[in-house]
Design a protein around this motif. Structure first.
Motif, PDB file in Angstrom:
ATOM      1  N   VAL A 103       0.834  -1.194   0.000  1.00 34.14           N
ATOM      2  CA  VAL A 103       0.000   0.000   0.000  1.00 34.14           C
ATOM      3  C   VAL A 103       0.876   1.254   0.000  1.00 34.14           C
ATOM      4  O   VAL A 103       2.057   1.207   0.336  1.00 34.14           O
ATOM      5  CB  VAL A 103      -0.940   0.032   1.222  1.00 34.14           C
ATOM      6  CG1 VAL A 103      -1.888  -1.158   1.189  1.00 34.14           C
ATOM      7  CG2 VAL A 103      -0.146   0.048   2.522  1.00 34.14           C
ATOM      8  N   ASN A 112      -5.321   5.910  -2.292  1.00 39.71           N
ATOM      9  CA  ASN A 112      -4.890   4.589  -2.746  1.00 39.71           C
ATOM     10  C   ASN A 112      -5.855   4.012  -3.771  1.00 39.71           C
ATOM     11  O   ASN A 112      -5.437   3.424  -4.778  1.00 39.71           O
ATOM     12  CB  ASN A 112      -4.769   3.635  -1.553  1.00 39.71           C
ATOM     13  CG  ASN A 112      -3.382   3.619  -0.932  1.00 39.71           C
ATOM     14  OD1 ASN A 112      -2.539   2.796  -1.302  1.00 39.71           O
ATOM     15  ND2 ASN A 112      -3.136   4.530  -0.004  1.00 39.71           N
ATOM     16  N   LEU A 113      -7.154   4.183  -3.526  1.00 43.69           N
ATOM     17  CA  LEU A 113      -8.139   3.686  -4.489  1.00 43.69           C
ATOM     18  C   LEU A 113      -8.034   4.430  -5.813  1.00 43.69           C
ATOM     19  O   LEU A 113      -8.183   3.825  -6.887  1.00 43.69           O
ATOM     20  CB  LEU A 113      -9.547   3.818  -3.906  1.00 43.69           C
ATOM     21  CG  LEU A 113      -9.854   2.961  -2.673  1.00 43.69           C
ATOM     22  CD1 LEU A 113     -11.328   3.110  -2.283  1.00 43.69           C
ATOM     23  CD2 LEU A 113      -9.524   1.492  -2.900  1.00 43.69           C
ATOM     24  N   ASP A 114      -7.760   5.716  -5.745  1.00 46.67           N
ATOM     25  CA  ASP A 114      -7.552   6.486  -6.977  1.00 46.67           C
ATOM     26  C   ASP A 114      -6.385   5.912  -7.781  1.00 46.67           C
ATOM     27  O   ASP A 114      -6.435   5.870  -9.020  1.00 46.67           O
ATOM     28  CB  ASP A 114      -7.283   7.956  -6.650  1.00 46.67           C
ATOM     29  CG  ASP A 114      -8.543   8.710  -6.221  1.00 46.67           C
ATOM     30  OD1 ASP A 114      -9.649   8.288  -6.615  1.00 46.67           O
ATOM     31  OD2 ASP A 114      -8.413   9.715  -5.496  1.00 46.67           O
ATOM     32  N   GLY A 116      -5.539   2.884  -7.951  1.00 52.70           N
ATOM     33  CA  GLY A 116      -6.004   1.669  -8.618  1.00 52.70           C
ATOM     34  C   GLY A 116      -6.756   1.948  -9.902  1.00 52.70           C
ATOM     35  O   GLY A 116      -6.886   1.072 -10.755  1.00 52.70           O
ATOM     36  N   LYS A 130     -15.427   3.910  -6.382  1.00 54.81           N
ATOM     37  CA  LYS A 130     -15.001   4.102  -4.995  1.00 54.81           C
ATOM     38  C   LYS A 130     -16.164   3.903  -4.033  1.00 54.81           C
ATOM     39  O   LYS A 130     -16.010   3.235  -2.991  1.00 54.81           O
ATOM     40  CB  LYS A 130     -14.388   5.498  -4.812  1.00 54.81           C
ATOM     41  CG  LYS A 130     -12.964   5.610  -5.314  1.00 54.81           C
ATOM     42  CD  LYS A 130     -12.272   6.880  -4.861  1.00 54.81           C
ATOM     43  CE  LYS A 130     -12.829   8.097  -5.541  1.00 54.81           C
ATOM     44  NZ  LYS A 130     -11.991   9.290  -5.294  1.00 54.81           N
ATOM     45  N   THR A 148      -3.114   5.446   5.158  1.00 54.87           N
ATOM     46  CA  THR A 148      -3.183   3.991   5.104  1.00 54.87           C
ATOM     47  C   THR A 148      -2.318   3.335   6.172  1.00 54.87           C
ATOM     48  O   THR A 148      -2.636   2.243   6.647  1.00 54.87           O
ATOM     49  CB  THR A 148      -2.765   3.513   3.705  1.00 54.87           C
ATOM     50  OG1 THR A 148      -3.604   4.149   2.735  1.00 54.87           O
ATOM     51  CG2 THR A 148      -2.917   2.022   3.564  1.00 54.87           C
ATOM     52  N   ARG A 163      -8.356  -1.684  -4.126  1.00 56.77           N
ATOM     53  CA  ARG A 163      -7.549  -0.924  -5.094  1.00 56.77           C
ATOM     54  C   ARG A 163      -7.439  -1.684  -6.414  1.00 56.77           C
ATOM     55  O   ARG A 163      -7.568  -1.099  -7.497  1.00 56.77           O
ATOM     56  CB  ARG A 163      -6.162  -0.661  -4.509  1.00 56.77           C
ATOM     57  CG  ARG A 163      -5.249   0.175  -5.395  1.00 56.77           C
ATOM     58  CD  ARG A 163      -3.899   0.389  -4.724  1.00 56.77           C
ATOM     59  NE  ARG A 163      -3.220  -0.877  -4.464  1.00 56.77           N
ATOM     60  CZ  ARG A 163      -2.114  -0.999  -3.730  1.00 56.77           C
ATOM     61  NH1 ARG A 163      -1.590   0.089  -3.146  1.00 56.77           N
ATOM     62  NH2 ARG A 163      -1.552  -2.167  -3.554  1.00 56.77           N
ATOM     63  N   MET A 166     -10.593  -1.533  -8.528  1.00 56.56           N
ATOM     64  CA  MET A 166     -10.909  -0.236  -9.132  1.00 56.56           C
ATOM     65  C   MET A 166     -10.700  -0.234 -10.647  1.00 56.56           C
ATOM     66  O   MET A 166     -11.272   0.591 -11.354  1.00 56.56           O
ATOM     67  CB  MET A 166     -10.071   0.868  -8.492  1.00 56.56           C
ATOM     68  CG  MET A 166     -10.504   1.256  -7.085  1.00 56.56           C
ATOM     69  SD  MET A 166     -12.130   2.054  -7.022  1.00 56.56           S
ATOM     70  CE  MET A 166     -11.785   3.595  -7.883  1.00 56.56           C
TER      71      MET A 166
END
Length: 251
Positions: A103, A112-114, A116, A130, A148, A163, A166
């Motif tokens: 991470v 972090n999701l962005d 992905g 998201k 994170t 992630r 995504m």
């Protein structure tokens, strides 16, 4: 059921060390397939090879009928093609959740999701994905603004899976998702993996040290030793196999 991933006679080396030797296997669309083996047997190297992070000495890898990886030095008479980079392979529909989660510790959950979704150009679609991840992993929604590094190991693993999702992959590669986690947390994560497979129709290729958990969650299984596939069968049959039970199930 149609074949989604085909690994054909691949070998990978680190200098003089043969990490993978003539490995062949396949994963069918919609299945959960597991790969078990001791530490250092080559399991993580295989996943890295699939996404183009390790060059092949021999063989090729095909995804949905398209060759995505080919040996550095193909056989004489075979036209050498330009290797696909990892981002292009990801765009074809494969996502990797690496061992140890990897991470971005100083970024928030949302950031972090962005990451992905770095190949998605539609901001509305990213926002929708998201929110879907926050619904699926409620703890991530509650902590979306947190760094994170403040999450527990299990929460970081959930975020690493979210992630990867995504990018809306057709296949997700999971490298030791239960590593270092408490049994109840592992059970929760494996429940999520099975839900992703059944409800979202995401094919799963699972590498896991917890052989019993992996074989119970999967339909087909492979056993790797010293960079070679030494056994393959239905997961239920591997669970009953005396050699597997002795070597990997502690019986």
């Amino acid at each position: 059921m149609s074949e989604l991933l085909n690994i054909n006679d691949i070998s990978v080396s680190y200098g003089n060390i043969k990490a993978l030797q003539n490995v062949s296997m396949h994963v069918n669309q919609g299945d959960i397939v597991c790969l078990i083996g001791a530490n250092g047997s080559g399991k993580s190297t295989l996943l890295k090879a699939i996404v183009g992070q390790e060059p092949l000495d021999t063989g090729s890898i095909t995804f949905d009928g398209e060759e995505i990886c080919q040996a550095k030095y193909p056989l004489e008479g075979k036209k050498k093609h330009k290797a696909l980079t990892t981002d292009i392979i990801v765009s074809r529909g494969i996502a990797l959740v690496p061992e140890g989660r990897r991470v971005f510790a100083d970024m928030t959950v949302e950031e972090n999701l962005d990451m992905g979704a770095f190949m998605v150009r539609d901001d509305k679609l990213i926002a929708e994905r998201k929110e879907s991840m926050y619904d699926f992993f409620p703890i991530l929604g509650a902590r979306r603004r947190q760094k994170t590094r403040s999450l527990s190991g299990g929460e970081q693993q959930m975020m690493a899976i979210a992630r990867a999702l995504m990018s809306a992959p057709r296949m997700i590669l999971l490298d030791e998702p239960g590593l270092g986690l408490a049994p109840l947390v592992i059970a929760d994560i494996f429940g999520k993996i099975e839900f992703i497979n059944k409800q979202d129709n995401v094919t799963v290729f699972l590498v896991e040290q917890n052989a019993r958990m992996a074989l119970k969650a999967s339909t087909e299984g492979y056993v790797m030793e010293n960079g070679r596939i030494v056994l393959s069968d239905k997961s239920s049959a591997l669970l009953a196999n005396e050699k597997v039970r002795a070597a990997y199930l502690g019986e």
